[in-house]
Scaffold this motif. Structure first.
Motif, short mmCIF file in Angstrom:
data_model
loop_
_atom_site.label_atom_id
_atom_site.label_comp_id
_atom_site.label_asym_id
_atom_site.label_seq_id
_atom_site.Cartn_x
_atom_site.Cartn_y
_atom_site.Cartn_z
N ILE A 189 7.56 -18.48 -7.16
CA ILE A 189 7.56 -17.23 -8.17
C ILE A 189 6.17 -16.30 -7.96
CG2 ILE A 189 7.34 -16.58 -10.61
CD1 ILE A 189 9.05 -19.06 -11.03
N ASN A 190 6.40 -14.99 -7.83
CA ASN A 190 5.20 -14.26 -7.80
C ASN A 190 5.08 -13.51 -9.13
OD1 ASN A 190 4.72 -14.75 -5.06
ND2 ASN A 190 5.46 -12.88 -4.28
N GLU A 191 4.20 -13.73 -9.88
CA GLU A 191 4.14 -13.08 -11.17
C GLU A 191 2.58 -12.55 -11.16
OE1 GLU A 191 1.96 -14.57 -13.38
OE2 GLU A 191 1.49 -16.55 -12.90
N ASP B 293 -10.41 -9.70 0.36
CA ASP B 293 -9.99 -8.39 0.25
C ASP B 293 -9.28 -7.89 1.54
OD1 ASP B 293 -10.73 -8.58 -2.64
OD2 ASP B 293 -12.46 -6.75 -2.06
N TYR B 294 -8.45 -7.16 1.64
CA TYR B 294 -7.74 -6.70 3.01
C TYR B 294 -7.40 -5.33 3.00
CZ TYR B 294 -3.29 -7.05 0.81
OH TYR B 294 -2.21 -7.12 0.19
N ARG B 295 -7.27 -4.82 4.20
CA ARG B 295 -6.76 -3.59 4.32
C ARG B 295 -5.39 -3.03 4.11
NH1 ARG B 295 -8.89 -1.64 9.91
NH2 ARG B 295 -8.56 0.50 9.12
N TYR C 113 5.16 -1.74 2.88
CA TYR C 113 4.51 -2.88 2.85
C TYR C 113 2.99 -2.78 2.56
CZ TYR C 113 4.29 -2.35 7.73
OH TYR C 113 3.84 -1.73 9.10
N ASP C 114 2.42 -3.78 1.83
CA ASP C 114 1.13 -3.83 1.37
C ASP C 114 0.00 -4.46 2.26
OD1 ASP C 114 -0.81 -3.30 -0.34
OD2 ASP C 114 -0.43 -4.86 -1.84
N TRP C 115 0.01 -4.03 3.51
CA TRP C 115 -0.82 -4.50 4.24
C TRP C 115 -1.06 -3.75 5.34
CZ3 TRP C 115 3.81 -7.30 4.35
CH2 TRP C 115 4.49 -7.34 5.57
N TRP D 91 -1.96 -8.46 -15.08
CA TRP D 91 -2.45 -7.04 -14.03
C TRP D 91 -1.39 -6.07 -14.06
CZ3 TRP D 91 -6.68 -5.27 -12.37
CH2 TRP D 91 -6.73 -4.24 -11.18
N TYR D 92 -0.20 -6.23 -13.35
CA TYR D 92 0.87 -5.59 -13.57
C TYR D 92 1.56 -5.36 -14.80
CZ TYR D 92 0.25 -4.73 -8.49
OH TYR D 92 -0.33 -4.57 -7.05
N ILE D 93 1.50 -6.58 -15.42
CA ILE D 93 2.29 -6.84 -16.66
C ILE D 93 1.24 -7.31 -17.86
CG2 ILE D 93 4.30 -8.01 -17.96
CD1 ILE D 93 5.36 -7.77 -14.87
N TYR E 198 -8.75 -0.77 0.42
CA TYR E 198 -8.48 -2.37 0.45
C TYR E 198 -7.80 -2.55 -0.76
CZ TYR E 198 -11.89 -3.02 3.96
OH TYR E 198 -12.67 -3.04 5.29
N ASN E 199 -6.91 -3.79 -0.56
CA ASN E 199 -6.31 -4.50 -1.65
C ASN E 199 -7.27 -5.18 -2.08
OD1 ASN E 199 -5.12 -6.60 -3.36
ND2 ASN E 199 -3.08 -5.84 -2.47
N ARG E 200 -7.73 -5.04 -3.47
CA ARG E 200 -9.11 -5.79 -3.79
C ARG E 200 -8.79 -7.04 -4.70
NH1 ARG E 200 -13.16 -4.38 -1.00
NH2 ARG E 200 -13.34 -1.90 -0.87
N PRO F 7 -3.13 -18.49 -5.46
CA PRO F 7 -3.69 -17.22 -5.97
C PRO F 7 -3.68 -16.15 -4.68
CG PRO F 7 -5.54 -18.76 -5.41
CD PRO F 7 -4.22 -19.52 -5.27
N TRP F 8 -3.23 -14.83 -5.06
CA TRP F 8 -3.23 -13.74 -4.09
C TRP F 8 -4.62 -12.90 -4.33
CZ3 TRP F 8 -0.23 -12.37 -0.46
CH2 TRP F 8 -0.14 -11.06 -0.07
N LEU F 9 -5.54 -13.15 -3.27
CA LEU F 9 -5.47 -13.99 -2.29
C LEU F 9 -6.67 -14.29 -1.86
CD1 LEU F 9 -4.38 -11.47 0.58
CD2 LEU F 9 -5.52 -10.70 -1.17
N ILE G 187 10.55 -10.77 5.66
CA ILE G 187 11.64 -10.50 5.15
C ILE G 187 11.37 -9.80 3.55
CG2 ILE G 187 14.12 -10.74 4.37
CD1 ILE G 187 14.15 -12.60 6.90
N TYR G 188 10.78 -8.61 3.69
CA TYR G 188 9.79 -8.44 2.69
C TYR G 188 10.36 -7.02 1.80
CZ TYR G 188 5.27 -6.83 0.70
OH TYR G 188 4.36 -6.32 -0.10
N GLN G 189 10.56 -7.30 0.23
CA GLN G 189 10.83 -6.25 -0.38
C GLN G 189 12.14 -5.38 0.06
OE1 GLN G 189 7.39 -4.24 -1.57
NE2 GLN G 189 6.54 -5.92 -2.72
C1 GCB Z 1 3.30 -8.74 -4.20
C2 GCB Z 1 3.43 -8.99 -2.81
C3 GCB Z 1 2.04 -8.82 -2.18
C4 GCB Z 1 1.47 -7.59 -2.83
C5 GCB Z 1 0.80 -8.07 -4.01
C6 GCB Z 1 -0.06 -7.04 -4.48
O1 GCB Z 1 3.75 -9.51 -5.16
O2 GCB Z 1 4.05 -9.91 -2.46
O3 GCB Z 1 2.50 -8.56 -0.72
O4 GCB Z 1 0.35 -7.33 -1.88
O5 GCB Z 1 2.02 -8.29 -4.66
O6 GCB Z 1 -1.36 -7.04 -4.33
O7 GCB Z 1 0.57 -6.28 -5.58
#
Ligand code: GCB
Length: 568
Positions: free
Chosen positions: A443-445, A527-529, A153-155, A449-451, A542-544, A522-524, A346-348
């Motif tokens: 929906i997460n998109e 910034d968080y560790r 998980y990404d936290w 960024w990734y696409i 950090y996730n920026r 928005p995500w998010l 309940i994640y990924q």
């Molecule tokens: C997502 C996840 C979230 C991640 C984010 C990311 O789709 O739901 O937990 O942290 O992307 O930054 O990639």
């Protein structure tokens, strides 16, 4: 039990002695027995005497430098005195321990709990001693393949006794739980129940709301349950008017008081209605981390610190990801006029086919719903995030969980979030059958960024297999290091504020193309560790994707979002 804040309680917050146990020796040495050396040649390697202290509540990672990335066991000990009178009951109540907790009182195990973000209690009546008592908790935050969440998980995996601990004293029969909210679609009628715990099951119950001059009487049955139904002319709760009333619930043996607001929330056709009126969810994602101090948040003040900028951004909803946040967060949000999205971890890549999983999911669901069911601010139960259709057992397990959630609370919309849409020729195809069980298509998109974009954002097309449901963009965005303003704002300039700003500008243009759009998130916020975000220059742990840096600096994208929310 719910609403412990209004009960007769003694806080066990403060300094607890702590033994770090990376080798798992404490179990073998039976630390909870607290053996003392009898003669000079005796020794015990794991002894709380002379042990350092950790603050509770609080994660252990941020309290000792050597525990920064620690995932394992820490043994905690707290001494307390008791003078429990006959006829009274005593409970020890934990707001949360991440992730596994074994709890011992005076050398005897009193219970275990799995799950890092929900409350639990053990009764210690008959076990607690008059005078000194010793409470020992084994907290283990190792990731488990069949955990919730699992191993990926990404936290940040903050471990320990992360929320408040209280001793709660009750009468022999006490009011354990109640549900006092407007029934679905109604603006004036409460339908719920009160439940007692204890031998005196049949009692008169009164529910009073002094401000409304309201007194409703009912009676519990042989199971200690009373049906509740009454009507009034409520001043309804909304983000513009976060009105709550003092509500007193009385039985013959107990009284519990709390602040409760009344509002209706429902999905009707392709719209989300708050108090019968369509509402556009101006939301932001928030992790439960104090960005300034890099630690798990736990207090009211921490909650305010996270929620104040959400208000400033113009939000009316906070998506509290990806696990139930502390009760402080939910209550403060409600007070401040922020609707709350509560989510299960309940994640990924969850192992749905593990034989223990259905029970774990159900326990966690009930712990979340029970704690927050009376919070009018909570408007959505989100049961999963980005699970994959190919995972064995996924659809069946989540359909079953949805059914249980609706049974536990028939009043709130339920949602699942996916990122399984395909995106080709600038067209989104959304057909994950999990949405059959979701009131909202969330929906997460991460286009941009990734696409990469496959056409002009305002020309985006949508092919959604659930045309009768509201659509919510629950995540979008991209990363930028605050202050990194080099280069042009295009794809060649990842990590810059300018490029993040461009992602937001494009996304806003694209939002106009989404049928039934009922909100964006928005995500998010900050910034968080995150352990997975180790780019040595731009991320540094950090996730920026924050609109704000971990120091609260506003990135350029903040202003795009603020303007968009203002326009809605
Ligand atoms: C997502 C996840 C979230 C991640 C984010 C990311 O789709 O739901 O937990 O942290 O992307 O930054 O990639």
């Amino acid at each position: 039990m719910i609403n412990i804040q209004s009960r007769d309680r003694t806080s066990l917050n403060g300094e607890w002695k702590a033994l770090v146990d990376p080798a798992g020796r404490g179990e073998y040495l039976r630390v909870w027995l607290e053996k003392k050396p009898q003669k000079k040649t005796d020794f015990f390697e794991y002894s709380f005497e002379g042990a350092p202290v950790l603050k509770v509540p609080g994660d252990f990672n941020s309290q000792m430098p050597e525990l920064t990335y620690y995932e394992g066991t820490v043994w905690y000990k707290k001494q307390f005195t008791s003078s429990l009178q006959p006829g009274k009951r005593l409970f020890v109540y934990f707001g949360a321990v991440n992730y596994l907790a074994d709890v011992y009182l005076n050398g005897e195990k009193i219970g275990s709990h799995e799950g890092g973000f929900t409350p639990f209690q053990f009764e210690i009546t008959g076990k607690v001693r008059k005078g000194e008592n010793s409470l020992i908790v084994k907290a283990d935050n190792r990731r488990l393949k069949n955990g919730l969440p699992g191993t990926g998980y990404d936290w940040f995996n903050y471990g320990g006794i992360t929320r408040d601990v209280d001793l709660v004293e009750t009468s022999n029969t006490y009011i354990e739980d109640y549900f006092i909210q407007l029934k679905k679609s109604s603006l004036d009628t409460v339908r719920g129940w009160v439940r007692l715990n204890g031998p005196e099951t049949i009692q008169k119950i009164n529910i009073r709301i002094p401000e409304l001059n309201l007194a409703h009487s009912t009676k519990t049955d042989g199971k200690g349950i009373a049906r509740v139904e009454f009507s009034s002319d409520f001043d309804l709760w909304s983000p513009e008017n976060p009105k709550r009333y003092e509500v007193i619930v009385e039985s013959e043996t107990d009284t519990v008081t709390g602040q409760i607001g009344f509002r209706s929330i429902e999905v009707r056709g392709d719209e989300i209605l708050l108090n019968g009126q369509p509402v556009f969810l101006k939301a932001v994602n928030i992790h439960e981390e104090n960005p300034y101090e890099g630690k798990r948040t736990y207090s009211k003040e921490d909650a305010r610190q996270l929620l104040t900028p959400a208000k400033e951004l113009g939000c009316n909803l906070v998506r509290l990801v990806h696990y139930p946040h502390s009760e402080h967060m939910v209550k403060e949000a409600e007070k401040m006029g922020l609707m709350v999205w509560n989510e299960l971890p309940i994640y990924q890549h969850i192992q749905f086919s593990d034989s223990l999983m259905p029970q774990k999911m159900e326990n966690m669901l009930h712990e979340m719903v029970r704690r927050d069911r009376n919070r009018c601010g909570v408007v959505i139960w989100a049961l999963s995030n980005e699970t994959y259709p190919g995972t064995p057992g996924r659809n069946k397990a989540l359909a079953e969980l949805t059914r249980k959630c609706r049974a536990a609370d028939p009043t709130r919309p339920v949602t699942h979030v996916t990122n399984t849409q395909n995106y080709e020729n600038n067209t989104f195809g959304v057909k994950d059958s999990l949405y059959l069980h979701s009131d909202i298509v969330s929906i997460n998109e991460y286009i941009g960024w990734y696409i990469p974009w496959q056409g002009r954002p305002p020309d985006t097309r949508w092919n959604i297999a659930f045309p009768d449901k509201p659509v919510f963009i629950s995540e979008f965005g991209g990363e930028a290091l605050y202050g990194n303003n080099d280069g042009p704002a295009d794809e060649a300039a990842y990590w810059t504020e300018g490029y993040q700003e461009k992602i937001y500008t494009d996304q806003v243009k694209m939002f106009g193309t989404i049928p039934n759009l009922s909100g964006v998130c928005p995500w998010l916020l900050f910034d968080y560790r995150s352990l997975g975000r180790m780019h040595p220059v731009y991320q540094q742990g950090y996730n920026r994707k924050g609109l704000l840096s971990e120091n609260g600096d506003k990135k350029k994208a903040w202003y795009i979002m603020k303007k968009y929310f203002k326009s809605k």
